[in-house]
Scaffold this motif. Structure first.
Motif, PDB file in Angstrom:
ATOM      1  N   LYS A  38      64.766  33.351  14.388  1.00 44.07           N
ATOM      2  CA  LYS A  38      64.281  33.016  13.036  1.00 44.07           C
ATOM      3  C   LYS A  38      63.305  34.101  12.617  1.00 44.07           C
ATOM      4  CE  LYS A  38      61.189  29.479  12.153  1.00 44.07           C
ATOM      5  NZ  LYS A  38      60.039  30.217  11.590  1.00 44.07           N
ATOM      6  N   LEU A  40      63.371  24.732  18.153  1.00 46.73           N
ATOM      7  CA  LEU A  40      62.800  25.996  17.675  1.00 46.73           C
ATOM      8  C   LEU A  40      61.627  26.381  18.562  1.00 46.73           C
ATOM      9  CD1 LEU A  40      62.343  28.243  15.523  1.00 46.73           C
ATOM     10  CD2 LEU A  40      60.858  26.614  14.328  1.00 46.73           C
ATOM     11  N   VAL A  94      62.391  19.596  10.067  1.00 50.14           N
ATOM     12  CA  VAL A  94      61.728  20.070  11.293  1.00 50.14           C
ATOM     13  C   VAL A  94      60.266  19.661  11.258  1.00 50.14           C
ATOM     14  CG1 VAL A  94      61.260  22.373  10.272  1.00 50.14           C
ATOM     15  CG2 VAL A  94      61.182  22.094  12.748  1.00 50.14           C
ATOM     16  N   VAL A 128      64.779  27.747   6.595  1.00 52.73           N
ATOM     17  CA  VAL A 128      63.630  26.830   6.612  1.00 52.73           C
ATOM     18  C   VAL A 128      62.904  26.953   5.278  1.00 52.73           C
ATOM     19  CG1 VAL A 128      61.360  26.383   7.660  1.00 52.73           C
ATOM     20  CG2 VAL A 128      63.327  26.907   9.128  1.00 52.73           C
ATOM     21  N   SER A 167      54.512  28.929  16.142  1.00 47.86           N
ATOM     22  CA  SER A 167      53.439  27.925  16.152  1.00 47.86           C
ATOM     23  C   SER A 167      52.949  27.723  17.586  1.00 47.86           C
ATOM     24  CB  SER A 167      53.926  26.600  15.559  1.00 47.86           C
ATOM     25  OG  SER A 167      55.133  26.186  16.161  1.00 47.86           O
ATOM     26  N   THR A 219      60.051  21.676  17.396  1.00 49.20           N
ATOM     27  CA  THR A 219      59.614  22.861  18.137  1.00 49.20           C
ATOM     28  C   THR A 219      59.468  22.491  19.611  1.00 49.20           C
ATOM     29  OG1 THR A 219      57.250  22.424  17.852  1.00 49.20           O
ATOM     30  CG2 THR A 219      58.336  23.752  16.139  1.00 49.20           C
ATOM     31  N   GLY A 234      59.016  28.075  18.077  1.00 47.05           N
ATOM     32  CA  GLY A 234      58.314  28.619  16.924  1.00 47.05           C
ATOM     33  C   GLY A 234      57.121  29.444  17.386  1.00 47.05           C
ATOM     34  N   VAL A 252      56.559  20.304  13.757  1.00 44.38           N
ATOM     35  CA  VAL A 252      55.929  20.928  14.924  1.00 44.38           C
ATOM     36  C   VAL A 252      55.665  19.791  15.918  1.00 44.38           C
ATOM     37  CG1 VAL A 252      53.806  22.080  15.677  1.00 44.38           C
ATOM     38  CG2 VAL A 252      54.989  22.849  13.600  1.00 44.38           C
ATOM     39  N   ILE A 281      60.271  21.454   5.883  1.00 38.78           N
ATOM     40  CA  ILE A 281      59.011  21.037   6.523  1.00 38.78           C
ATOM     41  C   ILE A 281      58.006  20.969   5.378  1.00 38.78           C
ATOM     42  CG2 ILE A 281      58.636  23.449   7.354  1.00 38.78           C
ATOM     43  CD1 ILE A 281      56.871  22.052   9.615  1.00 38.78           C
ATOM     44  N   GLU A 296      59.400  25.833   3.782  1.00 35.32           N
ATOM     45  CA  GLU A 296      58.113  25.251   4.190  1.00 35.32           C
ATOM     46  C   GLU A 296      57.191  25.074   2.985  1.00 35.32           C
ATOM     47  OE1 GLU A 296      56.254  26.938   7.673  1.00 35.32           O
ATOM     48  OE2 GLU A 296      54.447  25.722   7.400  1.00 35.32           O
TER      49      GLU A 296
HETATM   50  O1  KIV Z   1      56.617  28.338  14.109  1.00 34.07           O
HETATM   51  C1  KIV Z   1      57.033  27.238  13.725  1.00 34.07           C
HETATM   52  O2  KIV Z   1      56.843  26.196  14.358  1.00 34.07           O
HETATM   53  C2  KIV Z   1      57.765  27.201  12.467  1.00 34.07           C
HETATM   54  C3  KIV Z   1      58.041  25.850  11.891  1.00 34.07           C
HETATM   55  C4  KIV Z   1      56.846  25.410  11.144  1.00 34.07           C
HETATM   56  C5  KIV Z   1      59.244  25.840  11.042  1.00 34.07           C
HETATM   57  O3  KIV Z   1      58.089  28.194  11.921  1.00 34.07           O
END
Ligand code: KIV
Length: 290
Positions: free
Chosen positions: A139, A67, A238, A205, A71, A48, A69, A240, A228, A207
């Protein structure tokens, strides 16, 4: 001496310079490159990123897919969960990551509330990420429940990475629990994986899914799986970034491997600076202009 991974023969027999990790930087990675990697059996890393500077470090390190994300909610914006993250926030963060990089494919999350109303809302939201931020793909969370959104985005020319298993935007209904345990849940996960692939997703993905089930999904799909907390048999992995860098404050999930103590490094640097200022040793003569 640092070796250029692009000069080495690629994993799985890929010609030198054609590998995803560390390959040449002459053009951006595309979703087609990821499909080709699955055909060659080449595994690849994704991290990320939420800002231009960090993204440029990961680009330099040869990471082929970044990504943005949601997050970012916890890692960059100070929220407790991903739920409050807005589309406007994702556009700002994603455009910074695009500007900070040359080679990686940049994938941006559609945040909670930006696609649940249906395919038309999803398309409107995804178009902002593609046109305003310049990302190469989006995503979105959800398996069978999101297949109509995925279909319309893909029909409209927007590559979609799906996300099934634990979907953090559903924390209020799902909690943060391992998904796919037990026969019925495992069958549902397989149905979700096939539904997003059939809808046109270029990758999925997985998770927090048992490793054996993630391996079964990976074998069953033509498109790459990105794990993940889903064991070693996914096509890609992947993490974070603040978790793997050791920047996150407090506990991180068990599946995270910590590769550095960036939090400690930053804290020590901040203390050293503060002590120099308080003690009058900074700025020194070489840091002064006359
Ligand atoms: O938001 C994010 O970082 C994610 C990852 C956990 C795949 O979706």
């Amino acid at each position: 001496m640092t070796q250029n991974p692009a000069a080495q023969p690629g994993p799985g027999g890929a010609p030198a310079g054609r590998t995803l990790y560390g390959g040449k930087s002459s053009r951006r990675i595309t979703v087609r490159d990821l499909t080709d990697a699955k055909e060659r059996g080449e595994k690849w890393p994704m991290l990320t990123a939420y800002d231009a500077m960090t993204a440029s470090v990961f680009d330099q390190a040869g990471i082929p897919v970044l990504l943005v994300g949601d997050s970012a909610g916890n890692c960059a914006l100070g929220y407790e969960t991903t739920v409050p993250v807005t589309l406007d926030e994702m556009v700002v963060l994603s455009s910074a990551v695009v500007r900070g990089t040359r080679r990686p494919l940049i994938v941006a999350d559609l945040p909670f509330g930006s696609f649940q109303e249906g395919p038309t809302q999803a398309l409107r939201s995804a178009l902002r990420l593609v046109k305003e931020a310049g990302v190469g793909a989006v995503k979105l969370e959800g398996g069978e429940r999101s297949h109509r959104q995925i279909e319309l985005l893909v029909e409209s020319g927007i590559p979609v990475m799906a996300h099934i298993g634990l979907t953090p935007q559903s924390v209020n209904t799902m909690g943060y629990r391992v998904q796919g345990r037990g026969e019925e849940a495992a069958q549902q996960l397989l149905r979700d994986a096939k539904a997003v692939q059939d809808a046109g997703a270029f990758s999925v993905v997985l998770e927090l899914v048992p490793a054996e089930l993630a391996a079964e999904v990976t074998r069953a799909l033509q498109v790459p799986t990105i794990g993940i907390g889903a064991g070693p048999d996914c096509d890609a992995q992947v993490l974070v970034a603040p978790d793997m860098l050791g920047l996150t404050d407090g506990r991180v999930p068990r599946f995270v491997k910590k590769y550095a103590d960036v939090r400690g490094v930053m804290e020590n640097a901040a203390r050293a600076f503060a002590e120099d200022v308080v003690g009058g040793t900074f700025p020194a003569e070489e840091h002064s202009v006359h």
